[in-house]
Design an enzyme around this catalytic site. Structure first.
Site, PDB file in Angstrom:
ATOM      1  N   GLU A  36     -12.795   9.676   3.440  1.00 15.33           N
ATOM      2  CA  GLU A  36     -13.873  10.262   2.652  1.00 15.33           C
ATOM      3  C   GLU A  36     -12.828  11.616   2.780  1.00 15.33           C
ATOM      4  O   GLU A  36     -13.329  12.087   1.400  1.00 15.33           O
ATOM      5  CB  GLU A  36     -15.039  10.075   3.396  1.00 15.33           C
ATOM      6  CG  GLU A  36     -15.018   8.765   2.823  1.00 15.33           C
ATOM      7  CD  GLU A  36     -14.912   8.141   3.903  1.00 15.33           C
ATOM      8  OE1 GLU A  36     -14.728   8.558   5.576  1.00 15.33           O
ATOM      9  OE2 GLU A  36     -15.249   7.021   4.815  1.00 15.33           O
ATOM     10  N   ALA A  87     -13.928   1.677   0.370  1.00 11.67           N
ATOM     11  CA  ALA A  87     -14.517   0.797  -0.167  1.00 11.67           C
ATOM     12  C   ALA A  87     -14.297   1.009  -1.628  1.00 11.67           C
ATOM     13  O   ALA A  87     -13.263   2.063  -1.159  1.00 11.67           O
ATOM     14  CB  ALA A  87     -15.833   2.503  -0.162  1.00 11.67           C
ATOM     15  N   GLU A  89     -15.809   1.298   8.705  1.00 11.46           N
ATOM     16  CA  GLU A  89     -17.408   1.347   8.792  1.00 11.46           C
ATOM     17  C   GLU A  89     -17.203   0.153   8.969  1.00 11.46           C
ATOM     18  O   GLU A  89     -18.336  -0.390   9.967  1.00 11.46           O
ATOM     19  CB  GLU A  89     -18.015   2.091   7.532  1.00 11.46           C
ATOM     20  CG  GLU A  89     -17.611   3.255   8.056  1.00 11.46           C
ATOM     21  CD  GLU A  89     -18.574   4.269   6.441  1.00 11.46           C
ATOM     22  OE1 GLU A  89     -17.602   3.940   5.258  1.00 11.46           O
ATOM     23  OE2 GLU A  89     -19.049   5.163   6.938  1.00 11.46           O
ATOM     24  N   GLY A 103     -14.272   2.484   4.985  1.00  7.36           N
ATOM     25  CA  GLY A 103     -15.626   1.517   4.299  1.00  7.36           C
ATOM     26  C   GLY A 103     -15.488   0.754   5.328  1.00  7.36           C
ATOM     27  O   GLY A 103     -15.766  -0.675   5.948  1.00  7.36           O
TER      28      GLY A 103
HETATM   29  N1  COA Z   1      -9.895   1.575  -3.482  1.00  8.08           N
HETATM   30  C1  COA Z   1      -9.397   0.983  -4.352  1.00  8.08           C
HETATM   31  N2  COA Z   1      -7.573   0.177  -4.873  1.00  8.08           N
HETATM   32  C2  COA Z   1      -7.633   0.530  -3.579  1.00  8.08           C
HETATM   33  C3  COA Z   1      -7.969   1.432  -2.099  1.00  8.08           C
HETATM   34  C4  COA Z   1      -9.739   1.400  -2.470  1.00  8.08           C
HETATM   35  N3  COA Z   1      -9.932   2.234  -1.517  1.00  8.08           N
HETATM   36  N4  COA Z   1      -7.589   1.079  -1.382  1.00  8.08           N
HETATM   37  C5  COA Z   1      -6.172   0.825  -1.710  1.00  8.08           C
HETATM   38  N5  COA Z   1      -6.320   0.724  -3.346  1.00  8.08           N
HETATM   39  C6  COA Z   1      -5.604  -0.506  -3.979  1.00  8.08           C
HETATM   40  C7  COA Z   1      -4.530   0.845  -4.683  1.00  8.08           C
HETATM   41  O1  COA Z   1      -5.046   1.231  -5.439  1.00  8.08           O
HETATM   42  C8  COA Z   1      -3.101  -0.619  -5.313  1.00  8.08           C
HETATM   43  O2  COA Z   1      -2.905  -0.708  -6.104  1.00  8.08           O
HETATM   44  P1  COA Z   1      -2.024  -1.050  -7.576  1.00  8.08           P
HETATM   45  O3  COA Z   1      -1.887  -1.314  -6.376  1.00  8.08           O
HETATM   46  O4  COA Z   1      -2.961  -1.655  -8.542  1.00  8.08           O
HETATM   47  O5  COA Z   1      -2.372  -0.030  -7.824  1.00  8.08           O
HETATM   48  C9  COA Z   1      -3.519  -1.099  -4.329  1.00  8.08           C
HETATM   49  O6  COA Z   1      -4.596  -1.189  -3.642  1.00  8.08           O
HETATM   50  C10 COA Z   1      -1.725  -1.319  -2.700  1.00  8.08           C
HETATM   51  O7  COA Z   1      -2.414   0.436  -2.263  1.00  8.08           O
HETATM   52  P2  COA Z   1      -1.058   1.375  -2.157  1.00  8.08           P
HETATM   53  O8  COA Z   1      -1.500   2.772  -2.253  1.00  8.08           O
HETATM   54  O9  COA Z   1      -0.685   0.975  -3.504  1.00  8.08           O
HETATM   55  O10 COA Z   1      -0.708   0.936  -1.292  1.00  8.08           O
HETATM   56  P3  COA Z   1       0.073   2.324  -0.392  1.00  8.08           P
HETATM   57  O11 COA Z   1       0.623   1.157   1.463  1.00  8.08           O
HETATM   58  O12 COA Z   1       1.123   2.625  -1.023  1.00  8.08           O
HETATM   59  O13 COA Z   1      -0.792   2.892   0.953  1.00  8.08           O
HETATM   60  C11 COA Z   1      -2.986   3.283   1.925  1.00  8.08           C
HETATM   61  C12 COA Z   1      -1.759   2.093   1.341  1.00  8.08           C
HETATM   62  C13 COA Z   1      -4.185   2.608   2.708  1.00  8.08           C
HETATM   63  C14 COA Z   1      -2.760   4.584   2.840  1.00  8.08           C
HETATM   64  C15 COA Z   1      -3.584   3.892   0.078  1.00  8.08           C
HETATM   65  O14 COA Z   1      -4.276   2.270  -0.213  1.00  8.08           O
HETATM   66  C16 COA Z   1      -4.881   4.423   0.126  1.00  8.08           C
HETATM   67  O15 COA Z   1      -4.650   5.584   1.035  1.00  8.08           O
HETATM   68  N6  COA Z   1      -6.130   4.095   0.055  1.00  8.08           N
HETATM   69  C17 COA Z   1      -7.479   4.440   0.567  1.00  8.08           C
HETATM   70  C18 COA Z   1      -8.047   4.417   1.543  1.00  8.08           C
HETATM   71  C19 COA Z   1      -9.012   5.337   1.028  1.00  8.08           C
HETATM   72  O16 COA Z   1      -8.960   6.731   1.398  1.00  8.08           O
HETATM   73  N7  COA Z   1     -10.198   4.897   2.543  1.00  8.08           N
HETATM   74  C20 COA Z   1     -11.845   5.725   1.822  1.00  8.08           C
HETATM   75  C21 COA Z   1     -12.298   5.492   0.328  1.00  8.08           C
HETATM   76  S1  COA Z   1     -13.549   5.447   0.395  1.00  8.08           S
END
Ligand code: COA
Length: 282
Positions: free
Chosen positions: A156, A90, A136, A133
């Site tokens: 989460e 999400a 999910e 999500g």
């Molecule tokens: N919601 C909003 N934005 C998200 C996102 C999410 N769940 N997951 C990734 N993004 C965005 C990042 O903020 C980033 O945006 P920006 O370039 O404008 O700063 C872009 O997507 C790329 O992600 P980034 O974190 O730079 O890539 P990465 O390769 O360093 O890391 C992940 C990848 C997947 C490990 C990391 O993005 C992450 O942990 N995301 C969240 C995962 C999460 O907790 N999901 C559950 C949500 S309830």
């Protein structure tokens, strides 16, 4: 958010099951298209998924629905490329400052449930991150096929939250109590091979094989009677909600009811006459 923008965040592609006979129906691929945000599910995407889920149910020409994530855009100059993602969760920016009643209302009518309620076969075609999500959403589909570079998790807990799109329930059904709690309590990521060994995904393949492997399975499934597919899905779903004795009784009922369907007669006759069945979908 107007309709055009919603179309942009959820792309739709159609593939005929039999290119020589369009009456055999089609497979639809719905691609979540926010690659710069790793296809995170914001309001526009969730709303588009809900609408599409209704639409694919109503459209009798659609036999199988595939969910996918858009591939990363080429990187801007001097920037690194974004990683491949099915859906990285999400959209976390939507959580800031939200309180329980607002979230309760938003999540009461959610996209994961809309996908789960599609009565047709659904497949998640996963290449990259399937987190929160996103995991999910994959679990709201019936079948999951993933590339060997995919990554799964329910992180989460790192946000002070738990899964809210059905994850605590569907993950537990898929992988069992111990592994489900390990993922949800630790928030740790697992790779595709682990996800396969857990039973979270059905197949793992190389990235260049993903589309063909998914379409091949979708074509096999989509070439069956649409009526029988619906009943088969309903019958298997009963196993999630009923004790086994009750489920077996219910199965006998729906199995017997199929003997009044046209497609049962078509299927049995075709077998006996060594022909291919021409399903009517009823
Ligand atoms: N919601 C909003 N934005 C998200 C996102 C999410 N769940 N997951 C990734 N993004 C965005 C990042 O903020 C980033 O945006 P920006 O370039 O404008 O700063 C872009 O997507 C790329 O992600 P980034 O974190 O730079 O890539 P990465 O390769 O360093 O890391 C992940 C990848 C997947 C490990 C990391 O993005 C992450 O942990 N995301 C969240 C995962 C999460 O907790 N999901 C559950 C949500 S309830």
């Amino acid at each position: 958010m107007d309709a055009d923008q919603e179309q942009d965040v959820l792309l739709e592609e159609s593939i005929f099951i039999d290119s020589n006979d369009e009456k055999k129906g089609r497979i639809v691929i719905l691609t979540i298209n926010r690659p710069d945000k790793l296809n995170a599910l914001n309001k526009s995407v969730t709303s588009a998924i809900k609408k599409a889920s209704k639409r694919v149910m109503e459209d009798e020409t659609i036999r199988v629905v595939i969910f996918a994530g858009a591939v990363p855009n080429p990187p801007l100059e001097g920037k690194r490329s974004k990683p491949n993602s099915f859906v990285a969760g999400a959209d976390i920016t939507d959580f800031k400052g939200k309180k329980s009643e607002e979230i309760f209302e938003i999540f009461s009518d959610n996209c994961w449930e809309a996908v789960w309620k599609i009565e047709k076969p659904t497949i998640a075609m996963i290449d990259g991150f399937a987190l929160g999500g996103g995991c999910e959403l994959a679990m709201s589909c019936d079948i999951r096929i993933a590339t060997n570079r995919s990554v799964f998790g329910q992180p989460e807990i790192n946000l002070g939250l738990i899964p809210g799109g059905g994850g605590t329930q569907r993950l537990t059904h898929l992988v069992g109590y111990g592994k489900s709690l390990e993922l949800i309590l630790s928030g740790k990521f697992i790779d595709a091979e682990q996800a396969y060994s857990f039973g979270l995904v059905n197949h793992v393949c190389a990235p260049d094989e993903l589309r063909n492997m998914t379409l091949e399975l979708a074509t096999t499934i989509g070439s069956k009677s649409s009526h029988t597919l619906k009943i088969a899905k309903k019958a298997v779903r009963m196993a999630l909600n009923s004790p086994i004795d009750e489920g077996i009784k219910k199965e006998l009922r729906v199995f017997s009811d199929l003997f009044d369907s046209e497609d049962k007669e078509i299927g049995v006759t075709a077998f006996l006459e060594k022909k291919n069945p021409e399903w009517k979908g009823r």
